[in-house]
Design a protein around this motif. Sequence first.
Motif, mmCIF file in Angstrom:
data_model
loop_
_atom_site.group_PDB
_atom_site.id
_atom_site.type_symbol
_atom_site.label_atom_id
_atom_site.label_comp_id
_atom_site.label_asym_id
_atom_site.label_seq_id
_atom_site.Cartn_x
_atom_site.Cartn_y
_atom_site.Cartn_z
ATOM 1 N N ARG A 52 0.850 -1.192 0.000
ATOM 2 C CA ARG A 52 0.000 0.000 0.000
ATOM 3 C C ARG A 52 0.879 1.234 0.000
ATOM 4 O O ARG A 52 1.787 1.370 0.824
ATOM 5 N N VAL A 63 0.720 5.534 -0.214
ATOM 6 C CA VAL A 63 -0.034 6.786 -0.201
ATOM 7 C C VAL A 63 0.629 7.718 -1.216
ATOM 8 O O VAL A 63 1.670 8.325 -0.944
ATOM 9 N N ASP A 97 1.980 11.362 -0.771
ATOM 10 C CA ASP A 97 3.208 11.621 -0.012
ATOM 11 C C ASP A 97 4.363 12.049 -0.896
ATOM 12 O O ASP A 97 5.413 12.468 -0.383
#
Length: 311
Positions: free
Chosen positions: A298, A300, A303
């Motif tokens: 996973r 993000v 970021d």
Amino acid sequence: MAIFNNKNKQALELGFGSKNYTNRVRFLDGEGNVNVHRAGMGIKNLDIYHWLITTSMLNLIFVILAGYVTINLIFAGIYFFVGPQNFGGLDAVTSAQQFINLFFFSAQTITTLGYGHIYPIGNAASIAAAVESLLGLLSFALATGVLYGRFSRPKAHLLYSNNLLISPYKNGKGIMFRIANKKQYELIESEAMLTITLNNPETHKREFFNLKLEISRINFLPLSWTIVHPVDEESPLLGLTINDLEKRDVEIIILIKAINDTYSQTVYSRKSYKVEDIVENAKFKPLTPEANKNGRVRLVVTDIHLYDLVF
């Protein structure tokens, strides 16, 4: 960075010409679109299909609804001009209510729905209804084509870092930015090309230079990609300060080419950074992908914008 290094430079032409503009110029807008308006052709210069394909979904919905209401208002006016007495089942006393009923009759006719509560009587009303039904078939066919074109057009949904950083790199400095794929499909055989454009104070012309990259091609883009240009003796940026970049109206133009594996087609993405987007003495924060118990990673993607200042 102190002075501009003219050594071993290789100018190229991107099609924007070499004019040195008196005002600041941006060749690509914030969305990566070519920021040039070609004028002089009047109404012939309009490209409605291109606008419908590329505009936001909100704008497209507004255009469709506005067109739908406008056409129905026009034909309701035509039916009212023909005469409410030429329409059977038009149970209305006031002119306003008759017009409203004819508006909804128009909506039923243009969609070929035809409830039958109101029906035309006589040639004039029937001809107007026949013309509207034909117009409705053509209009909805065009709208369907536009929607299909929007959804079937392969794209590279890339997210670019908000800033381009001047960071410590090996024994010197480098300029770098990050990209990530916003969608769940895969981009393969991704290639990057960077071009810098700036005004030359000696020749008073705008020049273009290819920027050499640390890595210009990767096979997969599952996470993120930090694209780095080393500012070495071969770089046209060697010796330029931020003030120099500001005075020379620098723009760094990025072209990403990749293959969208869903459509098996080549897609392109463009972006540019201006001086106000550049941050000196900074480095990107490392991304921290995490794996779940099934081994799925996973990330993000937002970021990629994060960085720390380096002193």
